[in-house]
Design a protein around this motif. Sequence first.
Motif, short mmCIF file in Angstrom:
data_model
loop_
_atom_site.label_atom_id
_atom_site.label_comp_id
_atom_site.label_asym_id
_atom_site.label_seq_id
_atom_site.Cartn_x
_atom_site.Cartn_y
_atom_site.Cartn_z
N LEU A 142 0.84 -1.20 0.00
CA LEU A 142 0.00 0.00 0.00
C LEU A 142 0.87 1.25 0.00
N GLY A 143 1.77 1.32 -0.98
CA GLY A 143 2.65 2.50 -1.05
C GLY A 143 1.88 3.77 -1.38
N GLY A 144 0.87 3.64 -2.24
CA GLY A 144 0.08 4.81 -2.63
C GLY A 144 0.58 5.41 -3.93
N HIS A 145 0.35 6.70 -4.11
CA HIS A 145 0.75 7.41 -5.33
C HIS A 145 2.24 7.68 -5.31
N PHE A 146 2.95 7.24 -6.37
CA PHE A 146 4.37 7.58 -6.44
C PHE A 146 4.53 8.93 -7.11
N LEU A 147 5.23 9.84 -6.44
CA LEU A 147 5.44 11.19 -6.95
C LEU A 147 6.91 11.55 -6.85
N THR A 148 7.44 12.17 -7.91
CA THR A 148 8.78 12.74 -7.79
C THR A 148 8.68 13.95 -6.86
N TRP A 149 9.82 14.44 -6.41
CA TRP A 149 9.77 15.59 -5.50
C TRP A 149 9.27 16.85 -6.21
N ALA A 150 9.53 16.93 -7.51
CA ALA A 150 8.98 18.06 -8.27
C ALA A 150 7.46 17.96 -8.33
N GLN A 151 6.93 16.75 -8.45
CA GLN A 151 5.48 16.56 -8.49
C GLN A 151 4.84 16.86 -7.14
N VAL A 152 5.53 16.52 -6.06
CA VAL A 152 5.01 16.85 -4.73
C VAL A 152 4.93 18.37 -4.58
N ALA A 153 5.99 19.06 -4.99
CA ALA A 153 5.99 20.52 -4.92
C ALA A 153 4.89 21.10 -5.80
N ASP A 154 4.69 20.53 -6.98
CA ASP A 154 3.62 21.00 -7.88
C ASP A 154 2.25 20.81 -7.25
#
Length: 336
Positions: free
Chosen positions: A228-240
Amino acid sequence: MRVVVTGASGFVGSHAVAALRAAGHEPILLVRSPEKARKVLVALGVADEFEICVADIRDAAAVRAGLARGEAVLHAAAEIGVTGPGGDLAGTNVGGLRNVLGQAAELGLDPIVHVSTTAVFVPPGGPVITTESALASPRNAYGKTKIVGERYARELQEQGHPVTIVYPGGVSGPCQPTVDAFNEGLVASMKQGWPMVPGGCALVDVRDVALVLTACMSPGQGPRRYMLGGHFLTWAQVADLCDEVTGLTGRRYKVPAGALMAAGALLDLIRKVWRIDYPLTRDAVEIMVTMVPTQDSSTLEGLGIRLRPGQETIADALRWLRDQGHIDAAKVGRLT
């Protein structure tokens, strides 16, 4: 079903209690402080009266007495030591886990649900983490204790005991009794900016974790493992995502992974002398720069769960962090 819940005053545990009650189960809280548990649950909007067993999970006899009052157990108690020094890591994550899972197996509870973490697979050995991925060989105390606990849970599974292991990623959302892990990093990054490094994070909403744990409360299923990792996001995507929900543009700065690793190691040394609130450690950086996507499809399809969007998780987390005074209203923009 009468479900004994450890860690009921924690982030995942308290949300799980709410989800269990909503699903018609009867949670029994195995906690050290009944007052803290009641306060956390009331803040979460759960004002029900629960049966409470006062016990420290490091106390085998007290744990056994509590387990004997239930039909199933949800083990959500753990010490977290990624973004800063943890408490009694070995006592809780190893000894306490053995007391709960081992004695639950002896008493015949079914199911025995253990909340693990994707961190037991990090740094990963491939491009995707699955429940069959090789366990990592962490260098830090937190990671080492989680691996030892993981191996014990798997030993019980191999013996045929109905142990279900769930592996959440970076858990976020509202109503966190003690701000740590992902939410702690969220606060720091909203204040000081986002480091643009390789890797990313597996973001999962605490309310979705609670729903999955509740869906596991079905006896007679035998040993199971759920990613259950969830949504994988790059750090740029988290900031976005943060920019999207706040309407602001957060600061970003590029930094080599090696430099960030060195900074985390340096802060670890400084913490031995002075208290530093910034949640950057060498261990946290390793997870940040090596994390890869997780294979959650079999979990979500098998249990009938649909993850809420990352925007909702981030927005609700930021609103709550603002309301609790962890972030200034100016930092959350239109969420105010």
